[in-house]
Design a protein around this motif. Structure first.
Motif, PDB file in Angstrom:
ATOM      1  N   ILE A 194      35.078  43.620  42.358  1.00 21.37           N
ATOM      2  CA  ILE A 194      36.057  42.524  42.896  1.00 21.37           C
ATOM      3  C   ILE A 194      35.422  41.213  43.455  1.00 21.37           C
ATOM      4  O   ILE A 194      35.847  40.197  42.996  1.00 21.37           O
ATOM      5  CB  ILE A 194      36.973  43.340  43.570  1.00 21.37           C
ATOM      6  CG1 ILE A 194      37.738  44.357  42.963  1.00 21.37           C
ATOM      7  CG2 ILE A 194      38.058  42.315  44.272  1.00 21.37           C
ATOM      8  CD1 ILE A 194      38.593  44.899  44.099  1.00 21.37           C
ATOM      9  N   ARG A 195      34.270  41.430  43.993  1.00 22.15           N
ATOM     10  CA  ARG A 195      33.676  40.189  44.619  1.00 22.15           C
ATOM     11  C   ARG A 195      33.409  39.270  43.468  1.00 22.15           C
ATOM     12  O   ARG A 195      33.434  38.108  43.369  1.00 22.15           O
ATOM     13  CB  ARG A 195      32.537  40.593  45.229  1.00 22.15           C
ATOM     14  CG  ARG A 195      31.846  39.547  46.058  1.00 22.15           C
ATOM     15  CD  ARG A 195      30.396  39.911  46.593  1.00 22.15           C
ATOM     16  NE  ARG A 195      29.794  38.871  47.548  1.00 22.15           N
ATOM     17  CZ  ARG A 195      29.386  37.750  47.043  1.00 22.15           C
ATOM     18  NH1 ARG A 195      29.122  37.706  45.713  1.00 22.15           N
ATOM     19  NH2 ARG A 195      28.980  36.970  47.573  1.00 22.15           N
ATOM     20  N   ASN A 196      32.638  39.707  42.308  1.00 24.80           N
ATOM     21  CA  ASN A 196      32.365  38.924  41.139  1.00 24.80           C
ATOM     22  C   ASN A 196      33.665  38.179  40.666  1.00 24.80           C
ATOM     23  O   ASN A 196      33.528  37.327  40.295  1.00 24.80           O
ATOM     24  CB  ASN A 196      31.999  39.818  39.941  1.00 24.80           C
ATOM     25  CG  ASN A 196      30.403  40.498  40.628  1.00 24.80           C
ATOM     26  OD1 ASN A 196      29.925  39.875  41.482  1.00 24.80           O
ATOM     27  ND2 ASN A 196      30.281  41.468  39.888  1.00 24.80           N
ATOM     28  N   ILE A 197      34.760  38.994  40.588  1.00 28.09           N
ATOM     29  CA  ILE A 197      35.881  38.123  40.183  1.00 28.09           C
ATOM     30  C   ILE A 197      36.336  37.081  40.815  1.00 28.09           C
ATOM     31  O   ILE A 197      36.750  36.094  40.627  1.00 28.09           O
ATOM     32  CB  ILE A 197      37.045  39.213  40.039  1.00 28.09           C
ATOM     33  CG1 ILE A 197      36.715  40.424  39.076  1.00 28.09           C
ATOM     34  CG2 ILE A 197      38.453  38.491  39.388  1.00 28.09           C
ATOM     35  CD1 ILE A 197      37.789  41.352  38.797  1.00 28.09           C
ATOM     36  N   VAL A 198      36.323  37.472  42.351  1.00 27.31           N
ATOM     37  CA  VAL A 198      36.391  36.222  43.284  1.00 27.31           C
ATOM     38  C   VAL A 198      35.579  35.086  43.001  1.00 27.31           C
ATOM     39  O   VAL A 198      36.190  33.849  43.199  1.00 27.31           O
ATOM     40  CB  VAL A 198      36.504  36.859  44.875  1.00 27.31           C
ATOM     41  CG1 VAL A 198      36.666  35.802  45.786  1.00 27.31           C
ATOM     42  CG2 VAL A 198      37.568  38.102  44.981  1.00 27.31           C
ATOM     43  N   VAL A 199      34.441  35.376  43.021  1.00 29.66           N
ATOM     44  CA  VAL A 199      33.488  34.247  42.855  1.00 29.66           C
ATOM     45  C   VAL A 199      33.747  33.336  41.715  1.00 29.66           C
ATOM     46  O   VAL A 199      33.746  32.298  41.773  1.00 29.66           O
ATOM     47  CB  VAL A 199      31.908  34.862  42.915  1.00 29.66           C
ATOM     48  CG1 VAL A 199      31.032  33.599  42.580  1.00 29.66           C
ATOM     49  CG2 VAL A 199      31.602  35.533  44.242  1.00 29.66           C
ATOM     50  N   LEU A 219      38.053  39.918  52.983  1.00 36.36           N
ATOM     51  CA  LEU A 219      37.394  41.146  53.340  1.00 36.36           C
ATOM     52  C   LEU A 219      37.454  42.032  52.314  1.00 36.36           C
ATOM     53  O   LEU A 219      38.358  42.642  51.589  1.00 36.36           O
ATOM     54  CB  LEU A 219      38.117  41.757  54.492  1.00 36.36           C
ATOM     55  CG  LEU A 219      38.496  41.019  55.715  1.00 36.36           C
ATOM     56  CD1 LEU A 219      39.414  41.754  56.708  1.00 36.36           C
ATOM     57  CD2 LEU A 219      37.506  40.226  56.246  1.00 36.36           C
ATOM     58  N   LEU A 220      35.923  42.455  51.859  1.00 34.88           N
ATOM     59  CA  LEU A 220      35.946  43.325  50.645  1.00 34.88           C
ATOM     60  C   LEU A 220      35.056  44.378  51.069  1.00 34.88           C
ATOM     61  O   LEU A 220      34.040  44.240  52.106  1.00 34.88           O
ATOM     62  CB  LEU A 220      35.369  42.638  49.531  1.00 34.88           C
ATOM     63  CG  LEU A 220      36.163  41.556  48.957  1.00 34.88           C
ATOM     64  CD1 LEU A 220      35.245  40.882  47.715  1.00 34.88           C
ATOM     65  CD2 LEU A 220      37.624  42.014  48.419  1.00 34.88           C
ATOM     66  N   SER A 221      35.035  45.766  50.454  1.00 37.72           N
ATOM     67  CA  SER A 221      34.120  46.655  50.914  1.00 37.72           C
ATOM     68  C   SER A 221      32.939  46.873  49.895  1.00 37.72           C
ATOM     69  O   SER A 221      32.964  46.371  48.855  1.00 37.72           O
ATOM     70  CB  SER A 221      34.965  48.127  50.566  1.00 37.72           C
ATOM     71  OG  SER A 221      34.079  49.297  51.063  1.00 37.72           O
ATOM     72  N   TYR A 222      31.888  47.146  50.655  1.00 42.46           N
ATOM     73  CA  TYR A 222      30.614  47.562  49.707  1.00 42.46           C
ATOM     74  C   TYR A 222      30.958  48.460  48.727  1.00 42.46           C
ATOM     75  O   TYR A 222      30.081  48.676  47.825  1.00 42.46           O
ATOM     76  CB  TYR A 222      29.466  47.808  50.629  1.00 42.46           C
ATOM     77  CG  TYR A 222      28.613  46.492  51.052  1.00 42.46           C
ATOM     78  CD1 TYR A 222      27.950  45.785  50.110  1.00 42.46           C
ATOM     79  CD2 TYR A 222      28.804  46.003  52.324  1.00 42.46           C
ATOM     80  CE1 TYR A 222      27.279  44.681  50.498  1.00 42.46           C
ATOM     81  CE2 TYR A 222      28.104  44.856  52.844  1.00 42.46           C
ATOM     82  CZ  TYR A 222      27.460  44.050  52.074  1.00 42.46           C
ATOM     83  OH  TYR A 222      26.405  43.212  52.336  1.00 42.46           O
ATOM     84  N   SER A 252      42.642  40.562  51.573  1.00 41.49           N
ATOM     85  CA  SER A 252      41.767  41.302  50.761  1.00 41.49           C
ATOM     86  C   SER A 252      42.122  41.269  49.364  1.00 41.49           C
ATOM     87  O   SER A 252      43.202  40.776  49.212  1.00 41.49           O
ATOM     88  CB  SER A 252      41.751  42.752  51.367  1.00 41.49           C
ATOM     89  OG  SER A 252      40.604  43.606  50.796  1.00 41.49           O
ATOM     90  N   LEU A 253      41.166  41.736  48.646  1.00 40.13           N
ATOM     91  CA  LEU A 253      41.921  41.999  47.143  1.00 40.13           C
ATOM     92  C   LEU A 253      41.310  43.290  46.683  1.00 40.13           C
ATOM     93  O   LEU A 253      40.636  43.939  46.901  1.00 40.13           O
ATOM     94  CB  LEU A 253      41.182  40.825  46.223  1.00 40.13           C
ATOM     95  CG  LEU A 253      41.632  39.478  46.338  1.00 40.13           C
ATOM     96  CD1 LEU A 253      40.392  38.656  45.935  1.00 40.13           C
ATOM     97  CD2 LEU A 253      42.725  39.279  45.576  1.00 40.13           C
ATOM     98  N   GLN A 254      42.677  44.141  46.198  1.00 38.55           N
ATOM     99  CA  GLN A 254      42.539  45.375  45.676  1.00 38.55           C
ATOM    100  C   GLN A 254      43.022  45.797  44.324  1.00 38.55           C
ATOM    101  O   GLN A 254      43.887  44.737  43.872  1.00 38.55           O
ATOM    102  CB  GLN A 254      43.210  46.404  46.657  1.00 38.55           C
ATOM    103  CG  GLN A 254      42.784  46.066  48.123  1.00 38.55           C
ATOM    104  CD  GLN A 254      41.243  46.877  48.461  1.00 38.55           C
ATOM    105  OE1 GLN A 254      40.964  47.823  47.924  1.00 38.55           O
ATOM    106  NE2 GLN A 254      40.570  46.328  49.381  1.00 38.55           N
TER     107      GLN A 254
END
Length: 295
Positions: free
Chosen positions: A203-208, A193-196, A241-243
């Motif tokens: 962080i989404r780019n790091i996850v991908v 779960l990530l926030s817009y 999530s990742l924060q």
């Protein structure tokens, strides 16, 4: 009448003689006597009673010396303020940052800056990345603190200001919560779960980059909710999530934080300060010096 007349009169009143005033002002005694005489002629009144014992203020001279002293003091304060502004010791700085950075190390840096530079006002603006960049170019912002590497904003001046660990956020009863840290590979197949809201997209780019492979893709759910709401959902068992590490101070939401590791150790994310190259605010230089990692 000019400022020299005022200075000579005040110095004479303070020292009680023309010769002592001349020593203080580093001029010859006749110069002081001549300036005082010019002043008295212009005013049409005697400011000092002369005698072999020195120079004593007349009643009119006492009023004049008090008011002249105030004028000189005000002028000195004005001069000091202008010099302080030019040297970056006085003024104001407008700082922009993501809302999620309002806690953690940045908060302590800002508090330390306010304590050490009380004459520099610090105005804060929380906004997404796109708005921060627009505000820097328009002049609304002096500097922005964002997630990324120094080459992220190629048209701006940038400075790396530090890093922090990327944290996995887990429900308290999740099996991975028992470990001191979490490997990326252990999160494959998890619902993330990530926030817009920034820095969620970063962080989404790091996850991908870390989890995506030709054979699979991470289950990322981007939500239009705050960081706090994301943590509450994690605590309720809706996913992981990742924060940023600065979020780890948020407790009582049923979630725990664990550093994310790969084969090389902890995954760290960098922060930069960015500002327009044509920004000539002297106080900005002082603020950037305080932000520098070695400060």
């Amino acid at each position: 009448m000019d400022l020299r007349h005022l200075r000579y009169a005040v110095a004479t009143a303070r020292n009680g003689s023309f010769s002592a005033a001349a020593l203080e002002l580093e001029v010859q005694q006749p110069v002081v006597s001549r300036r005082i005489r010019e002043l008295e002629e212009e005013l049409g009144a005697a400011l000092f009673d002369r005698s072999t014992a020195g120079a004593k203020l007349t009643p009119v001279g006492e009023d004049f010396a008090v008011m002249a002293g105030r004028i000189l003091d005000d002028l000195q304060r004005l001069t000091d303020r202008i010099r302080a502004a030019v040297q970056g010791r006085r003024g104001s700085v407008v700082l922009g940052f993501y809302r999620s950075l309002s806690s953690g190390n940045l908060r302590f840096v800002l508090r330390r800056f306010r304590e050490s530079h009380p004459e520099i006002g610090l105005d804060l603006l929380e906004a997404p990345f796109v708005e921060l960049m627009a505000d820097i170019h328009s002049g609304k912002l002096d500097v922005a603190v964002i997630l990324g590497d120094p080459d992220r904003c190629s048209v701006l001046n940038t400075m790396a200001i530090g890093t922090e660990q990327l944290m996995a956020v887990l429900p308290e009863n999740h099996p991975l919560a028992e470990k001191p840290f979490v490997y990326w590979s252990e999160m494959k197949g998890e619902r993330l779960l990530l926030s817009y809201q920034d820095p969620g997209p970063d962080i989404r780019n790091i996850v991908v980059a870390k989890l995506a492979a030709p054979s699979d893709s991470p289950q990322i759910f981007n939500l239009h909710v705050s960081r706090e709401s994301i943590l509450s959902l994690v605590g309720a068992g809706e996913g992981l999530s990742l924060q940023c590490e600065c979020a780890s101070g948020l407790t009582g939401l049923g979630a725990v934080f664990r550093p994310v590791h790969d084969a090389n150790g902890a995954t760290r994310i960098g922060y930069i300060a960015c500002w327009h190259p044509e920004n000539d605010n002297p106080a900005l230089k002082t603020f950037l010096e305080a932000l520098h990692p070695e400060a």
